[in-house]
Motif scaffolding. Structure first.
Motif, PDB file in Angstrom:
ATOM      1  N   GLY A   1      62.365  39.914 -69.230  1.00 26.14           N
ATOM      2  CA  GLY A   1      63.261  39.620 -68.121  1.00 26.14           C
ATOM      3  C   GLY A   1      62.522  39.417 -66.803  1.00 26.14           C
ATOM      4  N   ASN A   2      61.195  39.288 -66.849  1.00 21.99           N
ATOM      5  CA  ASN A   2      60.405  39.078 -65.630  1.00 21.99           C
ATOM      6  C   ASN A   2      59.581  37.803 -65.766  1.00 21.99           C
ATOM      7  OD1 ASN A   2      61.217  41.372 -64.206  1.00 21.99           O
ATOM      8  ND2 ASN A   2      59.742  42.661 -65.299  1.00 21.99           N
ATOM      9  N   ALA A   3      59.035  37.385 -64.644  1.00 21.74           N
ATOM     10  CA  ALA A   3      58.204  36.182 -64.617  1.00 21.74           C
ATOM     11  C   ALA A   3      57.040  36.402 -63.662  1.00 21.74           C
ATOM     12  CB  ALA A   3      59.025  34.984 -64.163  1.00 21.74           C
ATOM     13  N   ILE A   4      55.959  35.685 -63.897  1.00 15.40           N
ATOM     14  CA  ILE A   4      54.818  35.706 -62.974  1.00 15.40           C
ATOM     15  C   ILE A   4      54.388  34.272 -62.704  1.00 15.40           C
ATOM     16  CG2 ILE A   4      54.006  37.974 -63.734  1.00 15.40           C
ATOM     17  CD1 ILE A   4      51.732  36.466 -65.192  1.00 15.40           C
ATOM     18  N   ASN A   5      53.791  34.071 -61.560  1.00 17.59           N
ATOM     19  CA  ASN A   5      53.276  32.765 -61.188  1.00 17.59           C
ATOM     20  C   ASN A   5      51.777  32.700 -61.465  1.00 17.59           C
ATOM     21  OD1 ASN A   5      55.743  31.683 -60.228  1.00 17.59           O
ATOM     22  ND2 ASN A   5      55.488  32.799 -58.319  1.00 17.59           N
ATOM     23  N   PHE A   6      51.312  31.536 -61.849  1.00 21.34           N
ATOM     24  CA  PHE A   6      49.889  31.296 -62.067  1.00 21.34           C
ATOM     25  C   PHE A   6      49.632  29.813 -61.787  1.00 21.34           C
ATOM     26  CE2 PHE A   6      51.994  30.374 -66.019  1.00 21.34           C
ATOM     27  CZ  PHE A   6      51.283  29.354 -66.619  1.00 21.34           C
ATOM     28  N   ASN A   7      48.397  29.395 -61.892  1.00 17.76           N
ATOM     29  CA  ASN A   7      48.043  27.992 -61.672  1.00 17.76           C
ATOM     30  C   ASN A   7      47.465  27.400 -62.952  1.00 17.76           C
ATOM     31  OD1 ASN A   7      48.812  27.943 -58.950  1.00 17.76           O
ATOM     32  ND2 ASN A   7      46.874  28.866 -58.357  1.00 17.76           N
ATOM     33  N   TYR A   8      47.967  26.231 -63.310  1.00 14.84           N
ATOM     34  CA  TYR A   8      47.481  25.543 -64.510  1.00 14.84           C
ATOM     35  C   TYR A   8      47.874  24.083 -64.447  1.00 14.84           C
ATOM     36  CZ  TYR A   8      46.434  24.501 -69.349  1.00 14.84           C
ATOM     37  OH  TYR A   8      45.906  23.963 -70.469  1.00 14.84           O
ATOM     38  N   PRO A   9      47.093  23.162 -64.854  1.00 17.70           N
ATOM     39  CA  PRO A   9      45.738  23.216 -65.402  1.00 17.70           C
ATOM     40  C   PRO A   9      44.651  23.296 -64.341  1.00 17.70           C
ATOM     41  CG  PRO A   9      46.522  20.961 -65.510  1.00 17.70           C
ATOM     42  CD  PRO A   9      47.637  21.791 -64.947  1.00 17.70           C
ATOM     43  N   THR A  10      45.000  23.069 -63.062  1.00 16.78           N
ATOM     44  CA  THR A  10      44.014  23.232 -61.995  1.00 16.78           C
ATOM     45  C   THR A  10      44.498  24.321 -61.044  1.00 16.78           C
ATOM     46  OG1 THR A  10      45.053  21.599 -60.527  1.00 16.78           O
ATOM     47  CG2 THR A  10      43.433  20.761 -62.108  1.00 16.78           C
ATOM     48  N   ALA A  11      43.642  24.710 -60.140  1.00 20.76           N
ATOM     49  CA  ALA A  11      43.994  25.761 -59.190  1.00 20.76           C
ATOM     50  C   ALA A  11      45.027  25.304 -58.173  1.00 20.76           C
ATOM     51  CB  ALA A  11      42.737  26.240 -58.470  1.00 20.76           C
ATOM     52  N   GLU A  12      45.259  23.990 -58.061  1.00 25.04           N
ATOM     53  CA  GLU A  12      46.228  23.457 -57.101  1.00 25.04           C
ATOM     54  C   GLU A  12      47.620  23.244 -57.695  1.00 25.04           C
ATOM     55  OE1 GLU A  12      43.162  21.677 -57.531  1.00 25.04           O
ATOM     56  OE2 GLU A  12      42.292  22.982 -56.015  1.00 25.04           O
ATOM     57  N   GLU A  13      47.781  23.437 -58.996  1.00 24.02           N
ATOM     58  CA  GLU A  13      49.072  23.156 -59.638  1.00 24.02           C
ATOM     59  C   GLU A  13      49.753  24.468 -60.042  1.00 24.02           C
ATOM     60  OE1 GLU A  13      49.301  19.653 -62.219  1.00 24.02           O
ATOM     61  OE2 GLU A  13      47.117  19.558 -61.946  1.00 24.02           O
ATOM     62  N   PRO A  14      50.827  24.840 -59.339  1.00 26.12           N
ATOM     63  CA  PRO A  14      51.504  26.099 -59.638  1.00 26.12           C
ATOM     64  C   PRO A  14      52.308  26.024 -60.931  1.00 26.12           C
ATOM     65  CG  PRO A  14      52.674  24.923 -57.907  1.00 26.12           C
ATOM     66  CD  PRO A  14      51.433  24.140 -58.202  1.00 26.12           C
ATOM     67  N   ALA A  15      52.391  27.167 -61.597  1.00 24.70           N
ATOM     68  CA  ALA A  15      53.136  27.268 -62.848  1.00 24.70           C
ATOM     69  C   ALA A  15      53.815  28.635 -62.889  1.00 24.70           C
ATOM     70  CB  ALA A  15      52.200  27.093 -64.036  1.00 24.70           C
ATOM     71  N   ILE A  16      54.754  28.770 -63.832  1.00 27.19           N
ATOM     72  CA  ILE A  16      55.486  30.027 -63.964  1.00 27.19           C
ATOM     73  C   ILE A  16      55.532  30.414 -65.448  1.00 27.19           C
ATOM     74  CG2 ILE A  16      57.731  28.840 -64.047  1.00 27.19           C
ATOM     75  CD1 ILE A  16      58.883  31.305 -62.535  1.00 27.19           C
ATOM     76  N   LEU A  17      55.270  31.687 -65.708  1.00 26.05           N
ATOM     77  CA  LEU A  17      55.367  32.258 -67.050  1.00 26.05           C
ATOM     78  C   LEU A  17      56.564  33.188 -67.066  1.00 26.05           C
ATOM     79  CD1 LEU A  17      54.174  32.879 -69.933  1.00 26.05           C
ATOM     80  CD2 LEU A  17      53.010  34.797 -68.818  1.00 26.05           C
ATOM     81  N   VAL A  18      57.478  32.965 -68.009  1.00 28.75           N
ATOM     82  CA  VAL A  18      58.693  33.768 -68.114  1.00 28.75           C
ATOM     83  C   VAL A  18      58.673  34.514 -69.443  1.00 28.75           C
ATOM     84  CG1 VAL A  18      61.211  33.720 -68.191  1.00 28.75           C
ATOM     85  CG2 VAL A  18      59.980  32.088 -66.754  1.00 28.75           C
ATOM     86  N   HIS A  19      58.893  35.832 -69.381  1.00 31.26           N
ATOM     87  CA  HIS A  19      59.100  36.639 -70.586  1.00 31.26           C
ATOM     88  C   HIS A  19      60.608  36.847 -70.675  1.00 31.26           C
ATOM     89  CE1 HIS A  19      57.483  40.227 -73.139  1.00 31.26           C
ATOM     90  NE2 HIS A  19      58.278  39.429 -73.827  1.00 31.26           N
ATOM     91  N   THR A  20      61.264  36.066 -71.519  1.00 30.25           N
ATOM     92  CA  THR A  20      62.727  36.050 -71.565  1.00 30.25           C
ATOM     93  C   THR A  20      63.272  37.370 -72.094  1.00 30.25           C
ATOM     94  OG1 THR A  20      62.841  35.137 -73.803  1.00 30.25           O
ATOM     95  CG2 THR A  20      62.723  33.556 -71.977  1.00 30.25           C
ATOM     96  N   LYS A  21      64.570  37.537 -71.945  1.00 34.09           N
ATOM     97  CA  LYS A  21      65.236  38.745 -72.439  1.00 34.09           C
ATOM     98  C   LYS A  21      65.138  38.835 -73.958  1.00 34.09           C
ATOM     99  CE  LYS A  21      68.554  38.884 -68.662  1.00 34.09           C
ATOM    100  NZ  LYS A  21      69.951  38.802 -68.260  1.00 34.09           N
ATOM    101  N   ASP A  22      65.003  37.659 -74.612  1.00 34.18           N
ATOM    102  CA  ASP A  22      64.878  37.627 -76.077  1.00 34.18           C
ATOM    103  C   ASP A  22      63.454  37.931 -76.536  1.00 34.18           C
ATOM    104  OD1 ASP A  22      67.521  36.842 -76.062  1.00 34.18           O
ATOM    105  OD2 ASP A  22      67.044  34.699 -76.227  1.00 34.18           O
ATOM    106  N   GLY A  23      62.521  38.068 -75.605  1.00 36.07           N
ATOM    107  CA  GLY A  23      61.143  38.376 -75.960  1.00 36.07           C
ATOM    108  C   GLY A  23      60.249  37.157 -76.098  1.00 36.07           C
ATOM    109  N   GLU A  24      60.758  35.975 -75.803  1.00 33.08           N
ATOM    110  CA  GLU A  24      59.941  34.763 -75.888  1.00 33.08           C
ATOM    111  C   GLU A  24      59.130  34.580 -74.620  1.00 33.08           C
ATOM    112  OE1 GLU A  24      61.691  31.097 -77.768  1.00 33.08           O
ATOM    113  OE2 GLU A  24      63.536  32.179 -77.236  1.00 33.08           O
ATOM    114  N   LEU A  25      57.989  33.929 -74.752  1.00 33.93           N
ATOM    115  CA  LEU A  25      57.168  33.563 -73.599  1.00 33.93           C
ATOM    116  C   LEU A  25      57.312  32.062 -73.385  1.00 33.93           C
ATOM    117  CD1 LEU A  25      53.926  35.611 -74.303  1.00 33.93           C
ATOM    118  CD2 LEU A  25      55.621  36.035 -72.536  1.00 33.93           C
TER     119      LEU A  25
END
Length: 176
Positions: free
Chosen positions: A82-106
């Motif tokens: 139920g939480n998410a974190i921000n990271f950069n991918y594929p370069t340091a200038e491109e923001p991305a978000i990783l979500v761990h859903t309530k169902d347990g999926e990434l």
């Protein structure tokens, strides 16, 4: 009236308005005709087509995937359900978000709304990705827009878990 025989396209007058065609040059008429214009237009079209050929070939060979590299995002134990974190991918200038859903999926996506490039946030109560700029909503499981002005889905970032570490391993830009 006189009995003299007039040549073709000639009038029996000295009025300057009648003799407007006399100043046309036959060479200019041949040089600037419809055929010359069409040849120039076709030539320009072929030149533009040839100039974009390498880009088209690269896009066809890429098959919707971009170059990928394995990048560490976070420890799986640090990203609770139920939480998410921000990271950069594929370069340091491109923001991305990783979500761990309530169902347990990434699930991971580029963190730019496909409407006007505003940042996207995870709304855990509704289990959606939200773009607050114009109230755009994306399905967290597929990245497809479900409400608001966005018409295209978010680019998917493929993730892999190895020894409790979550890695971004590729990005897939989808159309449709």
């Amino acid at each position: 009236m006189s009995d003299k025989k007039l040549g073709r396209n000639q009038k029996d007058t000295n009025d300057d308005m009648i003799h407007l065609v006399d100043n046309l040059n036959r060479d200019d008429d041949v040089k600037y005709n419809r055929r010359a214009f069409l040849k120039s237009a076709v030539g320009a079209s072929v030149a533009l087509g040839v100039a974009t050929l390498p880009i088209s070939i690269k896009a066809m060979l890429n098959n919707g995937q971009e170059d990928s590299a394995k990048v560490e995002i976070a420890k799986l134990s640090d990203v609770k359900r139920g939480n998410a974190i921000n990271f950069n991918y594929p370069t340091a200038e491109e923001p991305a978000i990783l979500v761990h859903t309530k169902d347990g999926e990434l699930k991971a996506y580029n963190n730019k709304c496909t409407h006007l490039q505003c940042p996207v946030f995870y709304e855990s109560e509704q289990d959606v990705l939200l773009c607050p700029c114009h109230k755009g909503y994306f399905d967290v499981k597929s990245g497809h827009p479900i409400a608001g002005p966005p018409q295209r889905e978010l680019p998917l970032i493929e993730v892999k878990v190895i020894n409790d570490t979550v890695y971004a391993v590729g990005r897939k830009i989808r159309h449709g």
